[in-house]
Motif scaffolding. Sequence first.
Motif, PDB file in Angstrom:
ATOM      1  N   LEU D 150      29.330  32.888 -14.520  1.00 20.76           N
ATOM      2  CA  LEU D 150      28.070  33.137 -15.230  1.00 20.76           C
ATOM      3  C   LEU D 150      28.194  32.841 -16.726  1.00 20.76           C
ATOM      4  O   LEU D 150      27.284  32.273 -17.330  1.00 20.76           O
ATOM      5  CB  LEU D 150      27.620  34.582 -15.019  1.00 20.76           C
ATOM      6  CG  LEU D 150      27.203  34.930 -13.578  1.00 20.76           C
ATOM      7  CD1 LEU D 150      26.583  36.330 -13.553  1.00 20.76           C
ATOM      8  CD2 LEU D 150      26.221  33.916 -13.011  1.00 20.76           C
ATOM      9  N   ASP D 151      29.321  33.211 -17.306  1.00 20.56           N
ATOM     10  CA  ASP D 151      29.439  32.966 -18.751  1.00 20.56           C
ATOM     11  C   ASP D 151      29.635  31.489 -19.061  1.00 20.56           C
ATOM     12  O   ASP D 151      29.280  31.036 -20.145  1.00 20.56           O
ATOM     13  CB  ASP D 151      30.545  33.831 -19.376  1.00 20.56           C
ATOM     14  CG  ASP D 151      31.900  33.575 -18.754  1.00 20.56           C
ATOM     15  OD1 ASP D 151      31.952  32.902 -17.696  1.00 20.56           O
ATOM     16  OD2 ASP D 151      32.912  34.044 -19.303  1.00 20.56           O
ATOM     17  N   GLU D 152      30.151  30.756 -18.090  1.00 24.49           N
ATOM     18  CA  GLU D 152      30.256  29.299 -18.290  1.00 24.49           C
ATOM     19  C   GLU D 152      28.855  28.663 -18.294  1.00 24.49           C
ATOM     20  O   GLU D 152      28.565  27.776 -19.102  1.00 24.49           O
ATOM     21  CB  GLU D 152      31.118  28.669 -17.190  1.00 24.49           C
ATOM     22  CG  GLU D 152      32.603  29.049 -17.291  1.00 24.49           C
ATOM     23  CD  GLU D 152      33.426  28.529 -16.116  1.00 24.49           C
ATOM     24  OE1 GLU D 152      34.625  28.244 -16.308  1.00 24.49           O
ATOM     25  OE2 GLU D 152      32.868  28.422 -14.985  1.00 24.49           O
ATOM     26  N   ARG D 154      26.084  30.198 -19.028  1.00 25.48           N
ATOM     27  CA  ARG D 154      25.445  30.686 -20.262  1.00 25.48           C
ATOM     28  C   ARG D 154      25.863  29.844 -21.471  1.00 25.48           C
ATOM     29  O   ARG D 154      25.023  29.458 -22.300  1.00 25.48           O
ATOM     30  CB  ARG D 154      25.853  32.151 -20.477  1.00 25.48           C
ATOM     31  CG  ARG D 154      25.306  32.823 -21.696  1.00 25.48           C
ATOM     32  CD  ARG D 154      23.863  33.274 -21.508  1.00 25.48           C
ATOM     33  NE  ARG D 154      22.916  32.378 -22.110  1.00 25.48           N
ATOM     34  CZ  ARG D 154      21.600  32.414 -21.915  1.00 25.48           C
ATOM     35  NH1 ARG D 154      21.065  33.300 -21.093  1.00 25.48           N
ATOM     36  NH2 ARG D 154      20.816  31.558 -22.498  1.00 25.48           N
ATOM     37  N   ALA D 155      27.151  29.555 -21.549  1.00 31.18           N
ATOM     38  CA  ALA D 155      27.654  28.787 -22.699  1.00 31.18           C
ATOM     39  C   ALA D 155      27.080  27.371 -22.704  1.00 31.18           C
ATOM     40  O   ALA D 155      26.720  26.826 -23.751  1.00 31.18           O
ATOM     41  CB  ALA D 155      29.179  28.749 -22.668  1.00 31.18           C
ATOM     42  N   ILE D 156      26.979  26.796 -21.515  1.00 29.83           N
ATOM     43  CA  ILE D 156      26.395  25.446 -21.426  1.00 29.83           C
ATOM     44  C   ILE D 156      24.918  25.493 -21.789  1.00 29.83           C
ATOM     45  O   ILE D 156      24.408  24.640 -22.515  1.00 29.83           O
ATOM     46  CB  ILE D 156      26.608  24.874 -20.008  1.00 29.83           C
ATOM     47  CG1 ILE D 156      28.085  24.568 -19.788  1.00 29.83           C
ATOM     48  CG2 ILE D 156      25.753  23.630 -19.799  1.00 29.83           C
ATOM     49  CD1 ILE D 156      28.439  24.224 -18.356  1.00 29.83           C
ATOM     50  N   ALA D 157      24.229  26.499 -21.280  1.00 28.37           N
ATOM     51  CA  ALA D 157      22.800  26.629 -21.583  1.00 28.37           C
ATOM     52  C   ALA D 157      22.590  26.792 -23.082  1.00 28.37           C
ATOM     53  O   ALA D 157      21.696  26.168 -23.670  1.00 28.37           O
ATOM     54  CB  ALA D 157      22.205  27.823 -20.826  1.00 28.37           C
ATOM     55  N   ASP D 158      23.409  27.611 -23.696  1.00 30.74           N
ATOM     56  CA  ASP D 158      23.271  27.821 -25.143  1.00 30.74           C
ATOM     57  C   ASP D 158      23.481  26.515 -25.903  1.00 30.74           C
ATOM     58  O   ASP D 158      22.744  26.204 -26.838  1.00 30.74           O
ATOM     59  CB  ASP D 158      24.273  28.875 -25.626  1.00 30.74           C
ATOM     60  CG  ASP D 158      23.869  30.277 -25.172  1.00 30.74           C
ATOM     61  OD1 ASP D 158      22.722  30.448 -24.695  1.00 30.74           O
ATOM     62  OD2 ASP D 158      24.701  31.201 -25.287  1.00 30.74           O
ATOM     63  N   THR D 159      24.500  25.787 -25.487  1.00 29.02           N
ATOM     64  CA  THR D 159      24.764  24.503 -26.136  1.00 29.02           C
ATOM     65  C   THR D 159      23.579  23.550 -25.947  1.00 29.02           C
ATOM     66  O   THR D 159      23.131  22.892 -26.894  1.00 29.02           O
ATOM     67  CB  THR D 159      26.042  23.863 -25.546  1.00 29.02           C
ATOM     68  OG1 THR D 159      27.112  24.800 -25.660  1.00 29.02           O
ATOM     69  CG2 THR D 159      26.400  22.587 -26.288  1.00 29.02           C
ATOM     70  N   ALA D 186      18.829  35.528  -9.936  1.00 28.61           N
ATOM     71  CA  ALA D 186      18.360  35.568 -11.329  1.00 28.61           C
ATOM     72  C   ALA D 186      19.523  35.411 -12.290  1.00 28.61           C
ATOM     73  O   ALA D 186      19.450  34.662 -13.271  1.00 28.61           O
ATOM     74  CB  ALA D 186      17.623  36.889 -11.596  1.00 28.61           C
ATOM     75  N   GLN D 187      20.597  36.130 -12.005  1.00 27.13           N
ATOM     76  CA  GLN D 187      21.761  36.041 -12.901  1.00 27.13           C
ATOM     77  C   GLN D 187      22.326  34.626 -12.973  1.00 27.13           C
ATOM     78  O   GLN D 187      22.747  34.177 -14.031  1.00 27.13           O
ATOM     79  CB  GLN D 187      22.858  37.008 -12.430  1.00 27.13           C
ATOM     80  CG  GLN D 187      22.526  38.468 -12.715  1.00 27.13           C
ATOM     81  CD  GLN D 187      23.550  39.409 -12.100  1.00 27.13           C
ATOM     82  OE1 GLN D 187      24.012  39.188 -10.984  1.00 27.13           O
ATOM     83  NE2 GLN D 187      23.883  40.477 -12.815  1.00 27.13           N
ATOM     84  N   MET D 188      22.304  33.940 -11.841  1.00 25.43           N
ATOM     85  CA  MET D 188      22.933  32.613 -11.820  1.00 25.43           C
ATOM     86  C   MET D 188      21.999  31.538 -12.360  1.00 25.43           C
ATOM     87  O   MET D 188      22.403  30.383 -12.498  1.00 25.43           O
ATOM     88  CB  MET D 188      23.391  32.272 -10.394  1.00 25.43           C
ATOM     89  CG  MET D 188      24.484  31.214 -10.352  1.00 25.43           C
ATOM     90  SD  MET D 188      25.289  31.099  -8.726  1.00 25.43           S
ATOM     91  CE  MET D 188      24.197  29.980  -7.873  1.00 25.43           C
ATOM     92  N   THR D 189      20.760  31.900 -12.651  1.00 30.69           N
ATOM     93  CA  THR D 189      19.819  30.871 -13.110  1.00 30.69           C
ATOM     94  C   THR D 189      19.194  31.248 -14.460  1.00 30.69           C
ATOM     95  O   THR D 189      19.829  31.094 -15.497  1.00 30.69           O
ATOM     96  CB  THR D 189      18.732  30.618 -12.037  1.00 30.69           C
ATOM     97  OG1 THR D 189      18.082  31.852 -11.713  1.00 30.69           O
ATOM     98  CG2 THR D 189      19.343  30.009 -10.789  1.00 30.69           C
ATOM     99  N   TRP D 190      17.968  31.740 -14.430  1.00 31.44           N
ATOM    100  CA  TRP D 190      17.250  31.911 -15.699  1.00 31.44           C
ATOM    101  C   TRP D 190      17.910  32.925 -16.624  1.00 31.44           C
ATOM    102  O   TRP D 190      17.848  32.761 -17.849  1.00 31.44           O
ATOM    103  CB  TRP D 190      15.777  32.257 -15.459  1.00 31.44           C
ATOM    104  CG  TRP D 190      15.519  33.561 -14.742  1.00 31.44           C
ATOM    105  CD1 TRP D 190      15.452  33.745 -13.402  1.00 31.44           C
ATOM    106  CD2 TRP D 190      15.301  34.830 -15.344  1.00 31.44           C
ATOM    107  NE1 TRP D 190      15.199  35.070 -13.110  1.00 31.44           N
ATOM    108  CE2 TRP D 190      15.099  35.756 -14.281  1.00 31.44           C
ATOM    109  CE3 TRP D 190      15.246  35.297 -16.657  1.00 31.44           C
ATOM    110  CZ2 TRP D 190      14.830  37.117 -14.513  1.00 31.44           C
ATOM    111  CZ3 TRP D 190      14.999  36.640 -16.876  1.00 31.44           C
ATOM    112  CH2 TRP D 190      14.802  37.546 -15.819  1.00 31.44           C
TER     113      TRP D 190
END
Lengths: 341, 341, 341, 341
Positions: D150-152, D154-159, D186-190
């Motif tokens: 999940l944090d991976e 998130r990090a890609i999404a943030d970038t 939900a956690q794995m997507t939006w």
Amino acid sequence: MNFISDNAYGAAPQILASLSAANSGTETSYGEDAASARLAEKLAAIFEHEIAVFPVVTGTAANALALAALCPPYGAVLCHKDSHIAVDECAAPEFFTGGAKLAQLEGDGAKLAPRAIEQALARFGGGVHSPRPSAVSITQATELGTVYKLDEIRAIADTAHKHGMTLHMDGARFANALVSLGCTPAQMTWKAGVDALSFGATKNGALCAEAVIFFDKARAEDFAYRRKKAGHLVSKMRFISAQLEAYLENDLWLANARRANALAKALGGGLSAIAGVTLAAPVEANGVFAWMPKALAARLHKQGAKFYDWMVEPERVMARLIVSFATPEADVAKFIEMAKS
Amino acid sequence: MNFISDNAYGAAPQILASLSAANSGTETSYGEDAASARLAEKLAAIFEHEIAVFPVVTGTAANALALAALCPPYGAVLCHKDSHIAVDECAAPEFFTGGAKLAQLEGDGAKLAPRAIEQALARFGGGVHSPRPSAVSITQATELGTVYKLDEIRAIADTAHKHGMTLHMDGARFANALVSLGCTPAQMTWKAGVDALSFGATKNGALCAEAVIFFDKARAEDFAYRRKKAGHLVSKMRFISAQLEAYLENDLWLANARRANALAKALGGGLSAIAGVTLAAPVEANGVFAWMPKALAARLHKQGAKFYDWMVEPERVMARLIVSFATPEADVAKFIEMAKS
Amino acid sequence: MNFISDNAYGAAPQILASLSAANSGTETSYGEDAASARLAEKLAAIFEHEIAVFPVVTGTAANALALAALCPPYGAVLCHKDSHIAVDECAAPEFFTGGAKLAQLEGDGAKLAPRAIEQALARFGGGVHSPRPSAVSITQATELGTVYKLDEIRAIADTAHKHGMTLHMDGARFANALVSLGCTPAQMTWKAGVDALSFGATKNGALCAEAVIFFDKARAEDFAYRRKKAGHLVSKMRFISAQLEAYLENDLWLANARRANALAKALGGGLSAIAGVTLAAPVEANGVFAWMPKALAARLHKQGAKFYDWMVEPERVMARLIVSFATPEADVAKFIEMAKS
Amino acid sequence: MNFISDNAYGAAPQILASLSAANSGTETSYGEDAASARLAEKLAAIFEHEIAVFPVVTGTAANALALAALCPPYGAVLCHKDSHIAVDECAAPEFFTGGAKLAQLEGDGAKLAPRAIEQALARFGGGVHSPRPSAVSITQATELGTVYKLDEIRAIADTAHKHGMTLHMDGARFANALVSLGCTPAQMTWKAGVDALSFGATKNGALCAEAVIFFDKARAEDFAYRRKKAGHLVSKMRFISAQLEAYLENDLWLANARRANALAKALGGGLSAIAGVTLAAPVEANGVFAWMPKALAARLHKQGAKFYDWMVEPERVMARLIVSFATPEADVAKFIEMAKS
């Protein structure tokens, strides 16, 4: 004696001369040059509006790129069935938009009217089964040498906007229409509701120079990318912008258009006075469309006059006679004489 | 002192002058003019082959249109990962082909080699799940200022043809490569197996003129339509063809290229003699790519020298220095002096 | 009482059952399965010809992909102005071809005729300024429930071929037309000059299954790539091919079509006997198009009958009533009764 | 013994059964049916978010259509060099977007990382000369059987978001990744920043059913048109939506995925215990990628085991072994035995 096309003539001397002037020194390429910057300012002043300006080298590129910015791949562009974008550009708008539809509407004098637009929209009621009507495109002056009046443009713009569409103007003969109406560039465009303009210069004296103009800069957001991707971002752009600068300088564009219009008017007047010849449309710009007996058209061709047989019927021919900024005045008189005899 | 790009300089005087000469009288538009006909003949003679010639105004248009003629929408074009078509044309080939894939391969000196092509083909073995490898594209001279030898081109062509692909050459700097090799245009193209060529002139002295050349006329069958549909058929084509005629006249193109190459060689020689500066690639055309300490590059920029920091590493910079047909000889000497001190 | 569309009904039980039968064991995916192979053989036998067969899941995909194989990006497809490809597919053919033009022609009974094609071709005489006429597309049965006679297809094919075009048939209701004519599949297609066929099954009993068929296998060369690239190569293809197998098994397709046609004929007969109601076109397949007073149409809607007001005029409405393979016989009788009273 | 692909197996019985249930009565076509409405509600509940849902029949269609909605024709999509969209879809994204570029990045375990994205962006600094980076696409689970934490994500999404790009997730094996992480949809997507999802069902038990899901409904604005224009709006949509309903019913999707993952884990464990065999990546979903001596792979093929030689080196082979929801448990044990002996 060449009335085939505005493109048959070369370039205005002032525009040609501008290229030499533009040739000195080094410059930033791809449109980041000083001439392009000056041009953008000059056009903004002429149009009395913040604008986004993108020089290109052909009218087809100007139209197709502008429409791609206004109409999504799943959209439709409403235009006259005889418009240049519909019949003379090898379906370039369909290519540049990624497959949008050109809805080709009827209309007298090669003009669209709000009623035709409304009727066409009724056929697009099928939700996703029909492309989404996204833009209306009109030609000013039209392909039949007529000119939209300001209130006609306004009415079309209102209709387009009411239905969530934008209005594009193909101004390949923008100057000819402008001097015909005797109004300002602002009046004929954004004040009348035009959202994007193909501003033509080639037909009226340039070598190869047009400009796409957006009156809402936000609409132009993606245009710079589209122009590059289509191979229409000229590297030594200074040579295109210089043409447009010279075109506007000292109102050369207006003078050229006035001259052509006046000669066209004279040509139309002379022809319509001949028995058996009638104008297919009023001469409002630099084109004359005249019905004449087939035999007369054939004789004129034989005598060396170059023009298109625009429509051919069993008994008669609609001759298209285009007068350019550089057509010799004598050719007009001579043509009328030949047609008379 | 401008080494940013060949495009930073204007046009050769002879080419500029050709526009005035081309401006007299009326002409058939859209490429049916006399200058275009003469140009086609002249190029056929120069290339010693039947060819199909299509003038356009940008290199991106030449490349993307040529590739669209060689590669179907479901095809792939194999090219170097640093090639202009891969990284500098906003994915124009993908647009013009209708969605073909550019397989971007590795290769020293910005050059492709048969081995890299064979290895890449192994990754396209999935039938319809991979695009069909349809064309190979090489740049001559390359984006790193190197030049393919004749036997290198031949080997690539053989590999391409063996696998049912065609070979395209991006010749934006065709003349520079030609005089570098000291061979004939025929030897560098169809005799070596090239099927289609983007023949550049803009970087070497024209205002805006390139030509797409097919050595098998049948391959060109659909090209005329594609050029029009992309808005790249210039109406007053005489002004584009005239540039190309003047470019070829009295071997102006070769003289310009020789001059630029010689200056580049001198620039490369001067720089490589400086401690801490090494050439990233041999100077074989008109580009110099030199690794130098970051501080040196920064100082040169500060002193007013214009060039690209082509690659940036923590300690050093690869400077790209392009010498054009019109770069003052003194600038080269001056730059070397500045770099030395 | 649902006469809205053939799609309003589900699937034939035999076709549904075929999915369970297809579900056992593992299979090669992407069309390399046994069911797909059997289907290709079965269709070749039915059409008495070597063919290339490509199952897809929608009629729009079948049509647009077939046209993309027949018409280049710079081409034009000639079709009836009311054809499904022209008005009901969101300009999918324009997208799949890469921007080709659909020339939308007039014609009685939603049918094209050689004369209309010849007249349209006259408007494409401008060389590269017009898209190249590349294919003609006809719908069998038509969007007005009529059916082309064999000699009508032959005449259109001859006209198309004479002008270097190919002939595509949109056979979304192929079976309905076939049983209407009482001829063989071969007679209605390749023997009459059809080059490519969208063979429909969904409207006549499948869940989601159509097939594109080429009678010249060479024409299909690139189709497999196009289907994949468009996302229309179903991974578990056995489930699509199984539907088509069941559709053909024991002539289910013909039985379904005969039933629908017969009910449509009865519906048309019943309606035309009512004062104030007239058929807009002869009932030759499974669609009834009937002009009726506006008030009558409104009342029928109010009473729960579902159908389209296909055209609306001030005084009257053209109702479109589609009978499917599964429409209850009682609904037909009931609708006539309701209309009478 | 078939480990070739998840697609080698048929459909889950519950999903097959749903088609019969969906077959009764008439329905509105083209997605306006009750099953599609229920499905949209069900998915919104599962994802705990307002969403726009669009069923389609292939993963390639889901991916390419989603990317066309997120990336303009002049844009670029950043993805892993081994991703399905990059190498297995015949460049469908390039076609659907109208010529966008897929920037294919390196990354261990077939995963993207923020650093690779940042580095790639540095190569897109050329303004309009490079396509505009518009979207990032990741595959969950990846093409190497690994799963983004999940944090991976998130990090890609943030970038991606930091640079004005959106994040697309190719969830062809969404369920396998979900149960692997043990988190909520939900956690794995939006909640992790995903903007659009290709929600796969075919590989995990459906016949032909995927769904494109947008978490910002505004992004979906044009999607309905795009789906239709691409021929991916199935007329009898109830049969596609019914599959997806059954897939979600009673958590069938999760059960199927858990089963496949567990067997894959067992298979991976068994193989890695064999001398000479090593896992190329941790088994985190339903795929096992194992390096083994060439001779061993060859023997296993000979003994009837179906799997891909994913990479071939001189001495060894990376075998790809995919376990589906329906792979017999005995086959796993048997394969390990065969590999041991």
